[in-house]
Design an enzyme around this catalytic site. Structure first.
Site, PDB file in Angstrom:
ATOM      1  N   ASP A  87       7.109   2.945  -1.173  1.00 17.61           N
ATOM      2  CA  ASP A  87       7.698   1.241  -1.507  1.00 17.61           C
ATOM      3  C   ASP A  87       7.306   1.053  -3.113  1.00 17.61           C
ATOM      4  O   ASP A  87       7.985   0.169  -3.655  1.00 17.61           O
ATOM      5  CB  ASP A  87       6.999   0.166  -0.648  1.00 17.61           C
ATOM      6  CG  ASP A  87       7.721  -0.030   0.676  1.00 17.61           C
ATOM      7  OD1 ASP A  87       8.624   0.636   0.779  1.00 17.61           O
ATOM      8  OD2 ASP A  87       7.050  -0.474   1.115  1.00 17.61           O
ATOM      9  N   GLN A  88       6.160   1.553  -3.494  1.00 22.58           N
ATOM     10  CA  GLN A  88       5.745   0.436  -5.386  1.00 22.58           C
ATOM     11  C   GLN A  88       7.405   1.541  -5.595  1.00 22.58           C
ATOM     12  O   GLN A  88       6.977   1.060  -6.971  1.00 22.58           O
ATOM     13  CB  GLN A  88       4.206   1.700  -5.125  1.00 22.58           C
ATOM     14  CG  GLN A  88       3.577   1.147  -4.412  1.00 22.58           C
ATOM     15  CD  GLN A  88       1.434   1.418  -4.242  1.00 22.58           C
ATOM     16  OE1 GLN A  88       2.170   2.962  -5.505  1.00 22.58           O
ATOM     17  NE2 GLN A  88       0.804   0.881  -3.424  1.00 22.58           N
ATOM     18  N   TRP A  94       0.895  -1.397  -0.014  1.00 18.76           N
ATOM     19  CA  TRP A  94      -0.443   0.012  -0.164  1.00 18.76           C
ATOM     20  C   TRP A  94       0.786   1.268   0.021  1.00 18.76           C
ATOM     21  O   TRP A  94       0.081   2.250  -0.162  1.00 18.76           O
ATOM     22  CB  TRP A  94      -0.799   0.097   1.330  1.00 18.76           C
ATOM     23  CG  TRP A  94      -0.382  -0.124   2.271  1.00 18.76           C
ATOM     24  CD1 TRP A  94       0.165  -1.563   2.827  1.00 18.76           C
ATOM     25  CD2 TRP A  94       0.528  -0.426   3.002  1.00 18.76           C
ATOM     26  NE1 TRP A  94       1.126  -2.127   4.273  1.00 18.76           N
ATOM     27  CE2 TRP A  94       1.146  -0.761   4.536  1.00 18.76           C
ATOM     28  CE3 TRP A  94       0.870   1.663   3.578  1.00 18.76           C
ATOM     29  CZ2 TRP A  94       2.282   0.153   5.673  1.00 18.76           C
ATOM     30  CZ3 TRP A  94       1.909   1.941   4.108  1.00 18.76           C
ATOM     31  CH2 TRP A  94       2.220   0.946   5.576  1.00 18.76           C
ATOM     32  N   CYS A  95       2.251   0.811  -0.064  1.00 17.15           N
ATOM     33  CA  CYS A  95       3.117   2.401   0.030  1.00 17.15           C
ATOM     34  C   CYS A  95       3.395   3.292  -0.922  1.00 17.15           C
ATOM     35  O   CYS A  95       4.329   2.258  -1.561  1.00 17.15           O
ATOM     36  CB  CYS A  95       4.106   1.923   1.602  1.00 17.15           C
ATOM     37  SG  CYS A  95       5.204   3.138   1.477  1.00 17.15           S
ATOM     38  N   PRO A  96       2.930   4.199  -1.449  1.00 21.82           N
ATOM     39  CA  PRO A  96       3.291   4.658  -2.198  1.00 21.82           C
ATOM     40  C   PRO A  96       5.358   4.499  -2.908  1.00 21.82           C
ATOM     41  O   PRO A  96       5.440   4.554  -2.825  1.00 21.82           O
ATOM     42  CB  PRO A  96       2.830   6.502  -2.844  1.00 21.82           C
ATOM     43  CG  PRO A  96       1.837   6.154  -1.539  1.00 21.82           C
ATOM     44  CD  PRO A  96       2.655   5.130  -0.419  1.00 21.82           C
TER      45      PRO A  96
END
Lengths: 184, 225
Positions: free
Chosen positions: B104-105, B100-102
């Site tokens: 991390d994405q 869910w973490c931008p």
């Protein structure tokens, strides 16, 4: 078995040599350390799968290298997707089609056994993918079947082992061993 | 070697923590205070209420140490031991917050690019989060990763490594951290990715992996004959 509780399968530490010799023969060889009759899905016998220990004598004619963990004389019954390169076909492991098949294997759900088959130091002889599940559903899409002809086989116990899933993302072989063996 | 994790004074981390909350409110499950049109005013370091942040879990992983050889389920639910995943090769071990973490994405997009080089370089990549295996499997497939993801849903290893991101009380994720490892699990470099720019670029990872490979491959200099 609940997810996350499946036991760890021994990796390279579980065997002393990275590969064995493997062949699909019309008759049962008498010098192999593991053999099993192989059947089609409809029950018709097609031949025998056989494995020989590397270093225990001369390489059997026409045999291919297979990951040692794929073979277990005490293994359970299994379904096998056996892809074999035609005798006169010479396709390099470095061929982009072969590398892409490896990537697809890494992308998907692992089977109980998956080993490429080594013809010589640089040439692929096929692929051996197996599941100990009661049905062959997990073998429906074998990426190596897009390169060479494949046969779906059923064997009783005494031949197919179990391997850990490839760690990924490597698609290179280690010192000529069958992929996905991952140790020098 | 560069150590970016444990050498950071608490005051500095605390400052980051405060700014981080303002910049990321909402996306990480944090309170929405300070978001939008009324951000909290900047406060200098020495004014920060240290006792309230003192329990912050700071990374304990430093270059030269060895990471514990833990065993966790992978994205398919199979138990995997770190040492077997690393094998005899250099490795990148990435701890991430979650799908869910931008940040991390964005980081993963870079790692997926690096994967095309790693796959031919006798090198390993391992990612680890507190997400459940089936969640990791879906995320892995979605981004096109072909390396192994490990699931620490029980947070046992997270506690052991001191990598709990205490400020996100909703997800309780890993503090984003990247380690480059020798085959014996000794840490070459530890990157504290709590702030996005603390994460290694692909160029930095390449430099680390080159150094490790040079150190462990006796034939780094091609044999003369």
């Amino acid at each position: 078995m609940p997810i996350g509780t499946r036991p760890r399968v021994d990796g390279a530490a579980g065997v002393s040599r990275p590969w064995q010799w493997f062949a699909f023969r019309p008759e049962r060889p008498n010098d192999a350390f593991a053999t099993a009759p192989a059947f089609r899905a409809d029950g018709a016998q097609l031949g025998f799968l056989a494995a020989w220990l590397v270093g225990a004598g001369r390489k059997p004619i026409g045999a291919l290298g297979i990951d040692a963990r794929a073979i277990n004389p005490g293994g359970k019954p299994a379904w096998i997707s056996l892809v074999l390169a035609p005798e006169r076909s010479r396709v390099l492991f470095d061929d982009p089609a072969v590398c892409q098949a490896m990537r697809i294997v890494l992308s998907g759900s692992p089977n109980d056994v998956m080993s490429t088959l080594v013809r010589d130091s640089s040439t692929i002889g096929g692929a051996f993918t197996a599941t100990h599940a009661p049905t062959p559903d997990a073998l429906a899409d074998d990426p190596f079947a897009r390169i060479f002809p494949r046969t779906l086989l059923r064997v009783d116990g005494g031949f197919v082992g179990i391997m850990p899933a490839p760690a990924g993302p490597g698609v290179q072989r280690y010192a000529g061993a069958p992929w996905p063996w991952d140790q020098f | 070697m560069v150590v970016r994790s444990s050498s950071m004074p608490l005051e500095y981390l605390t400052c980051e923590q405060d700014s981080y909350q303002q910049a990321n409110a909402g996306c990480d499950g944090l309170p929405l205070r300070g978001r939008g049109t009324s951000p909290r005013p900047f406060r200098p370091l020495f004014d920060l209420p240290l006792p309230g942040w003192a329990a912050l879990s700071t990374p304990r992983l430093v270059a030269g140490d060895s990471i514990v050889d833990f065993e966790l389920p992978d994205h398919n639910g199979n138990r995997r031991r770190l040492s077997e995943l690393v094998g005899g090769d250099p490795a990148i071990l990435q701890f991430y917050r979650g799908f869910w973490c931008p940040k991390d994405q964005a980081h993963f997009r870079g790692l997926v690019q690096l994967q095309d080089q790693v796959e031919v370089a006798y090198t390993r990549m391992i990612s680890l989060s507190v997400d459940a295996p089936e969640v990791e499997a879906a995320f892995r497939a979605g981004i096109g990763a072909r390396w192994t993801f490990l699931s620490d849903a029980s947070r046992e290893i997270q506690v052991q490594l001191g990598l709990l991101e205490t400020t996100d009380t909703v997800h309780r994720p890993y503090i984003p951290t990247v380690l480059t490892l020798f085959p014996n699990l000794k840490i070459h470099t530890a990157y504290n990715g709590y702030w996005f720019w603390g994460r290694p670029t692909n160029a930095e990872l390449t430099a680390d992996l080159r150094a490790i490979t040079r150190a462990i491959r006796a034939d780094w200099d091609a044999p003369a004959r």
